[in-house]
Design an enzyme around this catalytic site. Structure first.
Site, PDB file in Angstrom:
ATOM      1  N   LYS A 162       0.861  -1.188   0.000  1.00 36.41           N
ATOM      2  CA  LYS A 162       0.000   0.000   0.000  1.00 36.41           C
ATOM      3  C   LYS A 162       0.893   1.232   0.000  1.00 36.41           C
ATOM      4  O   LYS A 162       2.052   1.162   0.427  1.00 36.41           O
ATOM      5  CB  LYS A 162      -0.889   0.026   1.256  1.00 36.41           C
ATOM      6  CG  LYS A 162      -2.170   0.794   1.072  1.00 36.41           C
ATOM      7  CD  LYS A 162      -3.215  -0.020   0.320  1.00 36.41           C
ATOM      8  CE  LYS A 162      -4.504   0.721   0.138  1.00 36.41           C
ATOM      9  NZ  LYS A 162      -5.542  -0.158  -0.424  1.00 36.41           N
TER      10      LYS A 162
HETATM   11  P1  NAD Z   1     -12.993   7.650  -2.521  1.00 38.52           P
HETATM   12  O1  NAD Z   1     -12.008   8.687  -2.183  1.00 38.52           O
HETATM   13  O2  NAD Z   1     -13.460   7.526  -3.923  1.00 38.52           O
HETATM   14  O3  NAD Z   1     -14.287   7.756  -1.598  1.00 38.52           O
HETATM   15  C1  NAD Z   1     -14.231   7.884  -0.215  1.00 38.52           C
HETATM   16  C2  NAD Z   1     -15.571   8.462   0.213  1.00 38.52           C
HETATM   17  O4  NAD Z   1     -15.649   8.447   1.626  1.00 38.52           O
HETATM   18  C3  NAD Z   1     -15.779   9.902  -0.239  1.00 38.52           C
HETATM   19  O5  NAD Z   1     -17.100  10.052  -0.703  1.00 38.52           O
HETATM   20  C4  NAD Z   1     -15.576  10.692   1.034  1.00 38.52           C
HETATM   21  O6  NAD Z   1     -16.280  11.911   1.021  1.00 38.52           O
HETATM   22  C5  NAD Z   1     -16.151   9.718   2.033  1.00 38.52           C
HETATM   23  N1  NAD Z   1     -15.740   9.982   3.394  1.00 38.52           N
HETATM   24  C6  NAD Z   1     -14.536  10.383   3.862  1.00 38.52           C
HETATM   25  N2  NAD Z   1     -14.597  10.558   5.181  1.00 38.52           N
HETATM   26  C7  NAD Z   1     -15.855  10.262   5.550  1.00 38.52           C
HETATM   27  C8  NAD Z   1     -16.527  10.251   6.783  1.00 38.52           C
HETATM   28  N3  NAD Z   1     -15.875  10.555   7.895  1.00 38.52           N
HETATM   29  N4  NAD Z   1     -17.845   9.892   6.791  1.00 38.52           N
HETATM   30  C9  NAD Z   1     -18.493   9.551   5.654  1.00 38.52           C
HETATM   31  N5  NAD Z   1     -17.894   9.541   4.460  1.00 38.52           N
HETATM   32  C10 NAD Z   1     -16.594   9.887   4.424  1.00 38.52           C
HETATM   33  O7  NAD Z   1     -12.325   6.273  -2.015  1.00 38.52           O
HETATM   34  P2  NAD Z   1     -12.688   4.796  -2.450  1.00 38.52           P
HETATM   35  O8  NAD Z   1     -11.684   4.356  -3.452  1.00 38.52           O
HETATM   36  O9  NAD Z   1     -14.133   4.673  -2.741  1.00 38.52           O
HETATM   37  O10 NAD Z   1     -12.342   4.001  -1.106  1.00 38.52           O
HETATM   38  C11 NAD Z   1     -13.282   3.884  -0.040  1.00 38.52           C
HETATM   39  C12 NAD Z   1     -12.873   2.732   0.855  1.00 38.52           C
HETATM   40  O11 NAD Z   1     -12.814   1.529   0.081  1.00 38.52           O
HETATM   41  C13 NAD Z   1     -11.493   2.859   1.498  1.00 38.52           C
HETATM   42  O12 NAD Z   1     -11.517   2.246   2.765  1.00 38.52           O
HETATM   43  C14 NAD Z   1     -10.601   2.066   0.559  1.00 38.52           C
HETATM   44  O13 NAD Z   1      -9.417   1.609   1.174  1.00 38.52           O
HETATM   45  C15 NAD Z   1     -11.542   0.925   0.218  1.00 38.52           C
HETATM   46  N6  NAD Z   1     -11.207   0.217  -1.019  1.00 38.52           N
HETATM   47  C16 NAD Z   1     -11.121   0.886  -2.203  1.00 38.52           C
HETATM   48  C17 NAD Z   1     -10.835   0.182  -3.361  1.00 38.52           C
HETATM   49  C18 NAD Z   1     -10.807   0.829  -4.718  1.00 38.52           C
HETATM   50  O14 NAD Z   1     -10.694   0.102  -5.714  1.00 38.52           O
HETATM   51  N7  NAD Z   1     -10.930   2.137  -4.841  1.00 38.52           N
HETATM   52  C19 NAD Z   1     -10.612  -1.203  -3.291  1.00 38.52           C
HETATM   53  C20 NAD Z   1     -10.718  -1.856  -2.059  1.00 38.52           C
HETATM   54  C21 NAD Z   1     -11.024  -1.127  -0.929  1.00 38.52           C
END
Ligand code: NAD
Length: 471
Positions: A162
């Site tokens: 990561k």
């Molecule tokens: P992103 O940046 O696209 O979205 C994150 C979202 O969370 C945003 O809408 C943000 O406004 C919101 N957010 C932030 N703080 C918040 C809070 N305190 N309360 C409510 N909402 C809040 O990120 P993403 O890629 O969608 O990732 C989201 C989660 O999924 C993370 O934990 C990431 O590690 C996990 N993840 C992502 C992927 C991927 O392919 N992008 C894969 C596996 C896991």
């Protein structure tokens, strides 16, 4: 974060990992019990956030402590040798670099960038890059370790890694973000590459950021599309990658639904974190006829018993609208989101959002963890006591890395599958993972999370041993 916040505090939970009375990102404990004892050296004291910002509450227990807790429990259950456990607890390589960027105020701001490679026994390291003000070494360590177990559970030939930079991309101009991204790649490229370590998007990064990373890597090594995944379609990205994590979450819901006699047309769901993972999960759930009744992001939370149009909301947000401005919804306090009555709750924001002080408020029958480490161990116990079925992050959000694997395979061979092919292959892998983990859970009479960790760890131990990495 101030030094006093980084100081160790006492833990008194039955799980050994405790939440404090006050939630709030600024108060999260850092450098806790894992600091010396597990081979990682001193706690991370690197520069933290450059600006304060208001967000809904998170538990102060760190992602690292959450992942360490589950690993420790699984290692004990598997009777893993202490010396093997010590190798698997610590990272293979941790790189920390400075990322200086000149901002609008005319000053150079220095951010901290990290790339952590946890374990590469099963293949090249693989894992996302996060741009977020709270990123620190401990968080990146935790997320890297999760990737090791995740790739093993879904059976793709990668290790876990990561990366991240502790900056807020929303506060940077596009050219500043591009500069920071290129500067970060310049500092870490020596440990990356298609056969070494392949980054992908995570919180705060997207296909555009991946394009800049690929371009910067290419300046030094020649055109190498397989060095990064999650790229735009125009730059040898894979069809289906952008929606893949959300699609995988929905495949997991579909596998788990019969256990609770749920059918999509009678399923109401709530999404916490309407970003990439959350909004794609919602749109694909909607295609199945399920109804979204609540959603949140960093700006606030909304609900509607009549249902919220997931596709229209995603479009509204992509045009810069906030959730609260969306037509026909009731704005609520983010803490009230957990109380919205639904069948399925999907955390898709940051780690530690379901904690000891809010888990009992959850009104769902199932939690499918789109985010990484959204549930603290103390909250997990509460959910179990309430009889809520938890489909853990380790398999629930693996769809992204599975399609990243497809992208890497396509790039290495210079051909492309259509989206249907990608989605079908993703479905097969996700279903197999669910069936293998749930079979193990039945066999051992344990929750899905415990079974997932056991399977992942066993596979990594076998590969590490066969390679001669541990013996
Ligand atoms: P992103 O940046 O696209 O979205 C994150 C979202 O969370 C945003 O809408 C943000 O406004 C919101 N957010 C932030 N703080 C918040 C809070 N305190 N309360 C409510 N909402 C809040 O990120 P993403 O890629 O969608 O990732 C989201 C989660 O999924 C993370 O934990 C990431 O590690 C996990 N993840 C992502 C992927 C991927 O392919 N992008 C894969 C596996 C896991």
């Amino acid at each position: 974060m101030s030094d006093e916040n980084a100081e160790k505090t006492e833990s008194a939970s039955p799980t050994g990992v405790e939440d404090s009375q006050q939630g709030g990102p600024g108060e999260r404990e850092r450098g806790g019990p894992h600091a010396e004892a597990d081979g990682h050296g001193a706690p991370d004291k690197s520069p933290k956030r450059t600006e304060e910002h208001d967000q809904p509450k998170r538990a102060e227990v760190s992602n690292y402590e959450i992942v360490s807790h589950w690993f420790g429990e699984a290692a004990e259950r598997l009777e893993l040798r202490d010396d093997f456990a010590a190798v698997l607890r610590s990272s293979y390589r941790e790189v920390q670099v400075q990322v200086p960027v000149k901002l609008q105020d005319g000053k150079i701001h220095v951010f901290s960038g990290y790339r952590v490679q946890h374990n590469g026994a099963r293949g090249p390291y693989k894992g996302g890059i996060r741009f977020h003000p709270e990123v620190d070494l401990d968080e990146v360590r935790a997320l890297a370790e999760l990737m090791t177990w995740k790739t093993a559970i879904v059976g793709i030939p990668f290790g876990g890694a990561k990366g991240g930079v502790n900056m807020d991309p929303k506060k940077l101009e596009a050219h500043e973000l591009q500069g920071a991204t290129r500067s970060f790649m310049n500092k870490i490229e020596k440990v990356l590459g298609p056969t070494r370590d392949i980054p992908a998007p995570d919180v705060g990064t997207d296909a555009q950021v991946m394009a800049w990373l690929m371009d910067e890597y290419g300046k030094l090594h020649g055109h190498t599309p397989a060095c990064v995944t999650g790229k735009p379609i125009a730059l040898e990205g894979s069809y289906g990658r952008e929606a893949a994590t959300g699609r995988g979450v929905v495949y997991m819901y579909r596998e788990a639904a019969p256990l609770l006699d749920l059918v999509p047309s009678e399923t109401r769901f709530v999404v916490q974190g309407y970003g990439n993972v959350g909004s794609w999960t919602a749109r694909i759930m909607e295609q199945l006829d399920a109804k979204m009744v609540g959603a949140s992001d960093a700006s606030g939370a909304i609900r509607s018993e009549k249902g919220i149009d997931a596709e229209a909301l995603a479009e509204h947000v992509s045009k810069g609208g906030t959730l609260r401005d969306f037509d026909g919804v009731e704005a609520i306090d983010p803490d009230e989101l957990l109380e919205v009555e639904c069948e399925v709750f999907i955390p898709a924001a940051l780690g530690g959002m379901l904690h000891k002080h809010n888990a009992s408020r959850l009104q769902a029958r199932m939690v499918v963890e789109g985010a990484n480490s959204p549930t603290t161990p103390a909250a997990d116990e509460i959910l179990q006591d309430k009889g809520i079925l938890v489909v853990p992050d380790l398999m629930a959000n693996a769809g992204g890395v599975v399609v990243s694997y497809f992208e890497w395979v396509q790039n290495l061979q210079h051909f492309r599958w259509d989206e249907r092919e990608v989605n079908d292959r993703l479905g097969r892998i996700m279903r197999t993972a669910f069936r293998e983990v749930s079979a193990r859970a039945r066999e051992d009479d344990v929750p899905l999370r415990t079974a997932a960790y056991a399977l992942g760890i066993e596979r990594v131990v076998e590969a590490s041993r066969t390679r001669g990495y541990i013996s």
